[in-house]
Design an enzyme around this catalytic site. Structure first.
Site, mmCIF file in Angstrom:
data_model
loop_
_atom_site.group_PDB
_atom_site.id
_atom_site.type_symbol
_atom_site.label_atom_id
_atom_site.label_comp_id
_atom_site.label_asym_id
_atom_site.label_seq_id
_atom_site.Cartn_x
_atom_site.Cartn_y
_atom_site.Cartn_z
ATOM 1 N N CYS A 48 1.107 -1.317 0.004
ATOM 2 C CA CYS A 48 0.110 -0.130 0.500
ATOM 3 C C CYS A 48 0.800 1.372 -0.369
ATOM 4 O O CYS A 48 1.698 1.021 0.375
ATOM 5 C CB CYS A 48 -0.458 0.163 1.599
ATOM 6 S SG CYS A 48 -1.953 -1.308 1.224
ATOM 7 N N ARG A 60 5.045 0.102 -6.230
ATOM 8 C CA ARG A 60 4.995 -0.798 -5.437
ATOM 9 C C ARG A 60 4.291 -1.483 -5.352
ATOM 10 O O ARG A 60 3.792 -2.570 -4.453
ATOM 11 C CB ARG A 60 4.597 0.423 -3.541
ATOM 12 C CG ARG A 60 6.057 1.401 -4.172
ATOM 13 C CD ARG A 60 4.888 2.807 -3.550
ATOM 14 N NE ARG A 60 4.991 2.430 -1.697
ATOM 15 C CZ ARG A 60 5.842 2.124 -0.671
ATOM 16 N NH1 ARG A 60 6.919 2.824 -0.441
ATOM 17 N NH2 ARG A 60 4.908 1.199 0.552
ATOM 18 N N TRP A 78 -2.877 -2.607 -1.573
ATOM 19 C CA TRP A 78 -2.395 -3.833 -1.620
ATOM 20 C C TRP A 78 -2.628 -5.071 -0.303
ATOM 21 O O TRP A 78 -2.838 -4.833 0.278
ATOM 22 C CB TRP A 78 -1.359 -3.964 -1.647
ATOM 23 C CG TRP A 78 -0.302 -5.947 -2.085
ATOM 24 C CD1 TRP A 78 -0.203 -5.456 -3.507
ATOM 25 C CD2 TRP A 78 -0.117 -6.139 -1.019
ATOM 26 N NE1 TRP A 78 0.488 -7.554 -3.543
ATOM 27 C CE2 TRP A 78 0.620 -7.152 -2.084
ATOM 28 C CE3 TRP A 78 0.207 -7.078 -0.290
ATOM 29 C CZ2 TRP A 78 0.755 -8.719 -1.765
ATOM 30 C CZ3 TRP A 78 0.886 -8.155 0.501
ATOM 31 C CH2 TRP A 78 1.228 -8.531 -0.581
ATOM 32 N N ASN A 98 -1.520 2.177 5.650
ATOM 33 C CA ASN A 98 -0.519 1.047 5.159
ATOM 34 C C ASN A 98 0.042 0.588 6.363
ATOM 35 O O ASN A 98 0.191 1.110 7.912
ATOM 36 C CB ASN A 98 0.869 2.076 4.703
ATOM 37 C CG ASN A 98 1.765 0.390 4.408
ATOM 38 O OD1 ASN A 98 1.257 -0.754 3.956
ATOM 39 N ND2 ASN A 98 2.974 1.342 4.002
ATOM 40 N N GLY A 99 -0.036 -1.078 6.342
ATOM 41 C CA GLY A 99 0.342 -2.306 7.301
ATOM 42 C C GLY A 99 -1.013 -3.431 8.323
ATOM 43 O O GLY A 99 -1.844 -3.533 7.140
ATOM 44 N N GLU A 106 17.252 -17.227 -8.970
ATOM 45 C CA GLU A 106 17.230 -16.355 -9.764
ATOM 46 C C GLU A 106 16.633 -16.827 -10.337
ATOM 47 O O GLU A 106 15.631 -15.742 -10.958
ATOM 48 C CB GLU A 106 18.422 -15.777 -9.421
ATOM 49 C CG GLU A 106 18.260 -14.123 -9.852
ATOM 50 C CD GLU A 106 17.197 -13.795 -9.129
ATOM 51 O OE1 GLU A 106 16.719 -13.903 -8.373
ATOM 52 O OE2 GLU A 106 16.672 -12.004 -9.645
ATOM 53 N N LYS A 136 12.935 -14.997 -11.392
ATOM 54 C CA LYS A 136 12.523 -14.065 -12.045
ATOM 55 C C LYS A 136 12.018 -14.701 -13.652
ATOM 56 O O LYS A 136 10.383 -14.240 -13.694
ATOM 57 C CB LYS A 136 13.741 -13.933 -13.318
ATOM 58 C CG LYS A 136 13.986 -12.301 -13.489
ATOM 59 C CD LYS A 136 14.335 -11.288 -12.566
ATOM 60 C CE LYS A 136 13.516 -11.828 -11.156
ATOM 61 N NZ LYS A 136 14.257 -11.293 -9.380
ATOM 62 N N GLU A 150 7.700 -14.553 -12.300
ATOM 63 C CA GLU A 150 7.515 -12.919 -11.058
ATOM 64 C C GLU A 150 6.680 -12.449 -12.956
ATOM 65 O O GLU A 150 5.823 -11.966 -12.522
ATOM 66 C CB GLU A 150 8.146 -12.071 -10.884
ATOM 67 C CG GLU A 150 8.857 -12.520 -9.494
ATOM 68 C CD GLU A 150 9.791 -11.488 -8.833
ATOM 69 O OE1 GLU A 150 9.750 -10.763 -8.470
ATOM 70 O OE2 GLU A 150 11.041 -11.650 -9.604
ATOM 71 N N HIS A 201 17.664 -37.155 -8.007
ATOM 72 C CA HIS A 201 17.363 -37.695 -6.724
ATOM 73 C C HIS A 201 15.717 -37.451 -6.576
ATOM 74 O O HIS A 201 15.209 -37.430 -5.540
ATOM 75 C CB HIS A 201 17.940 -37.128 -5.815
ATOM 76 C CG HIS A 201 19.145 -37.865 -5.544
ATOM 77 N ND1 HIS A 201 19.901 -38.971 -5.309
ATOM 78 C CD2 HIS A 201 20.399 -36.551 -6.120
ATOM 79 C CE1 HIS A 201 21.483 -38.970 -5.180
ATOM 80 N NE2 HIS A 201 21.211 -37.834 -5.818
ATOM 81 N N LYS A 250 6.825 -4.421 -4.401
ATOM 82 C CA LYS A 250 8.118 -3.999 -5.095
ATOM 83 C C LYS A 250 8.539 -3.690 -3.061
ATOM 84 O O LYS A 250 9.836 -4.802 -3.241
ATOM 85 C CB LYS A 250 8.203 -2.644 -5.447
ATOM 86 C CG LYS A 250 9.541 -2.187 -5.690
ATOM 87 C CD LYS A 250 10.385 -3.498 -6.621
ATOM 88 C CE LYS A 250 11.654 -2.920 -7.168
ATOM 89 N NZ LYS A 250 12.572 -4.096 -7.204
HETATM 90 C C1 F6R Z 1 12.162 -10.701 -6.628
HETATM 91 C C2 F6R Z 1 11.726 -9.130 -5.909
HETATM 92 C C3 F6R Z 1 11.601 -10.454 -4.519
HETATM 93 C C4 F6R Z 1 12.271 -9.425 -3.525
HETATM 94 C C5 F6R Z 1 12.576 -9.598 -2.124
HETATM 95 C C6 F6R Z 1 13.014 -7.956 -1.615
HETATM 96 O O1 F6R Z 1 11.991 -9.811 -8.071
HETATM 97 O O2 F6R Z 1 11.889 -8.924 -6.742
HETATM 98 O O3 F6R Z 1 11.813 -11.520 -4.069
HETATM 99 O O4 F6R Z 1 14.033 -9.231 -3.930
HETATM 100 O O5 F6R Z 1 10.664 -9.130 -2.188
HETATM 101 O O6 F6R Z 1 13.097 -7.105 -1.035
HETATM 102 P P1 F6R Z 1 14.348 -6.403 -1.330
HETATM 103 O O7 F6R Z 1 15.349 -6.877 -1.331
HETATM 104 O O8 F6R Z 1 13.349 -5.356 -0.997
HETATM 105 O O9 F6R Z 1 14.532 -6.826 0.590
#
Ligand code: F6R
Length: 587
Positions: A2, A27, A74, A100-101, A463, A467, A470, A486, A582
């Site tokens: 949010c 965000r 959100w 927010n929260g 990773e 990616k 997402e 395995h 984000k």
């Molecule tokens: C993946 C992604 C999330 C962040 C995670 C941690 O592409 O963006 O998995 O890496 O939410 O976020 P930070 O680094 O801001 O603590």
């Protein structure tokens, strides 16, 4: 997560609030709303959808008045509906809130309020706060005491902005971000500098457990006891101006493309900070490293490299898991945190737990004004500029570079790594996206992608799968090559794509064995390698490296590009993947 915003000043509030909400879209959110005060009356509009879409349907920006609040939601408590969207009004209609929260004791408070005759329209915890504010305002008749009484009753973590029908604004920060923007004839309240950066670059970063009252352009900042606190006006870094897409179709593509430069900027001009951190690590008995998502994948790389090159053992812990395994942390140890935003609630909680055990906190963080920096003993900035695309791209490669720099300091001369070579290898991949675009067309209809890597390439496989998930919504899984037989081999058939991360280093021949096992079950193979092989149905060539430590970065870039182009093929929005945010500021 949010975003909250408040405005009080000499201009009409609603258009300014709508613009601010648009800039904070990255965000992540599902609904939007604005409320304003004019002639001692509050008016409110809200709905499900993107800011642009809701605004064109119900004209949020046409609300009157020079004081207002806005929100992008959100969903946490209650479905994504117009009614659950913020702002929320108190029963009297005289107070509005954006929040927010999470309020942990909202059910108990709601019950008390219902017993007092309050009626709730939404399923949110936020509507509880606004009615609590009403009840307390009716008792105290002043804003300051109302806030103090209300926060003494709330449990959880929150920041909120509240607007009273006389146009007074108040905002509270408790373990969620809140920043004040100071303009010429106006004040802004926001969870993010981007909420007001178009209007002013003077900001006050409110401390945790403080609140602010803005009454007719007079501003007061107080602690939770009601005592006035001193504050400093900070010049917000001009680099926030970079938070524009420029000529790029998406922020994600812009941020992927910035990496030849950001890897050179990571850890630039902070040799002293890196030395301090390295000295501390050398003298520390127990070292733990934590993060979430992509940042955790960087932590996995750190674990392998610190042991291999510096003979230093560090234990990795996923931030969200630390609360269940806090016993692993020895008192008086060191916790290294990695976080782009510095606002991930899970990471902040991990820090909280470690601090209770008297640990020192070293943070590798991009947002230097974040909550995490305030909680840390030592900070290393990623220096990669704002990352707006929800999926982490440039921050990941900057994290790796910083880890390399710390290792460089720890091992002195043994660790020759050429950062220009890394930067150049990224440029080569970026300059040749055509082949990757073709592969993206093939991948778009698949339902499963497996990504294999061994040794240091396993965290890269993790990773890569994150990616792909997402950005493309395709099921993707990172697998350490040797684990294939395995279990996961049972999944391989002609419907499956396997990406093999296979640079020509010590992992090469074993990874080739895994690739053969997959190929013979009919799956299609995408090889990411500097060495051609007939085994690959598709070969994504990466430059040959003079130092094996170039590979983790040079193999990450094609995966980012591939994920981006598959997203375009599937017509998903690469900047704002569904259901994601984000900064994950809730647990
Ligand atoms: C993946 C992604 C999330 C962040 C995670 C941690 O592409 O963006 O998995 O890496 O939410 O976020 P930070 O680094 O801001 O603590």
């Amino acid at each position: 997560m949010c975003s909250i915003i408040g405005y009080s000043g000499s201009d009409i509030a609603a258009p300014i609030i709508v613009k601010g909400l648009k800039r904070m879209e990255y965000r992540g959110y599902d609904s939007v709303g604005v409320a304003t005060e004019s002639d001692n009356k509050i008016e409110l509009k809200k709905g499900v959808g993107k800011v642009q879409q809701v605004n064109s349907t119900i004209q949020l920006d046409a609300l009157c008045g020079k004081v207002g609040i806005g929100h992008t939601r959100w969903a946490t408590h209650g479905n994504v509906t117009d009614v659950n969207a913020h702002p929320h009004l108190s029963n009297s209609g005289k107070i509005a809130i954006v929040h927010n929260g999470i309020i942990e004791n909202f059910e108990e408070l709601k019950k008390q309020l219902e017993d007092d005759g309050y009626i709730f329209k939404s399923e949110t915890d936020s509507e509880v706060i606004v009615n609590l504010l009403q009840r307390n305002y009716e008792i105290t008749t002043n804003v300051k005491d109302t806030i103090i009484k209300t926060i003494s009753e709330l449990k959880g973590r929150y920041s909120f902005v509240v607007m009273f029908e006389d146009g007074t604004l108040a905002a509270v920060r408790y373990r969620e971000p809140l920043i004040i923007g100071i303009g010429k004839n106006n004040h802004f309240l926001s969870s993010d500098v981007l909420g007001f950066i178009e209007y002013t670059d003077d900001a006050i970063y409110i401390d945790n457990e403080n609140f602010v009252i803005i009454d007719k352009n007079q501003i007061q900042i107080l602690d939770f006891n009601g005592d006035t606190v001193k504050y400093e006006i900070t010049k917000v870094s001009k680099e926030f101006a970079d938070a524009y897409k420029g000529d790029y179709a998406h922020y994600t593509l812009k941020e992927i493309s910035e990496q030849p430069d950001t890897v050179l900027r990571a850890g630039e001009n902070i040799k002293n900070a890196i030395k301090t951190v390295a000295d501390h690590i050398k003298s520390s008995n127990n070292i733990y490293i934590t993060g979430s998502g992509t940042s955790y994948n960087a932590a996995l790389i750190a674990k392998q490299l610190f042991l291999k090159y510096a003979k230093i053992k560090i234990e990795t812990i996923i931030s969200s898991e630390l609360q269940f395994s806090s016993y692993v942390i020895e008192p008086n140890s060191t916790l290294i945190t990695i976080s782009q935003s510095g606002e991930s609630a899970d990471v902040l909680d991990a820090v909280h737990i470690a601090k209770q055990k008297n640990c020192k906190i070293i943070s590798i963080v991009n947002s230097l004004t974040s909550s995490l920096t305030r909680e840390s003993n030592m900070i290393i900035g990623m220096n990669c500029g704002p990352e707006i695309g929800v999926a982490a791209t440039k921050s990941f490669t900057s994290q790796i570079i910083i880890l390399y720099k710390i290792l460089d300091e720890l091992t002195k001369d043994d660790f020759n790594i050429d950062f220009n070579e890394i930067s150049h290898s990224i440029s080569i991949s970026l300059d040749n996206p055509e082949k990757i675009k073709q592969i993206a067309k093939k991948l778009k209809d698949t339902s499963d992608i497996y990504v294999l890597g061994r040794g240091i390439h396993y965290p890269i496989a993790m990773e890569a799968s994150l990616k792909l998930k997402e950005l493309t919504y395709i099921h993707a899984e990172g697998i350490p090559g040797g684990e294939l037989k395995h279990g996961p081999l049972a999944l391989m058939d002609s419907n499956v794509f396997a990406i093999i991360i296979n640079p020509d280093d010590s992992t090469y021949s074993d990874t080739m064995t895994s690739a053969r096992e997959i190929k013979s079950r009919g799956a299609k193979i995408i090889g990411i390698s500097d060495k051609r092989s007939d085994l690959y149905d598709y070969w994504i060539e990466i430059p040959k490296a003079t130092n094996e430590l170039t590979y983790p970065i040079s193999e990450t870039i094609p995966i980012q590009i591939l994920s981006y182009y598959v997203a375009l093929e599937k017509k998903t929005d690469p900047d704002y993947p569904r259901n994601l945010a984000k900064s994950v500021t809730v647990k």
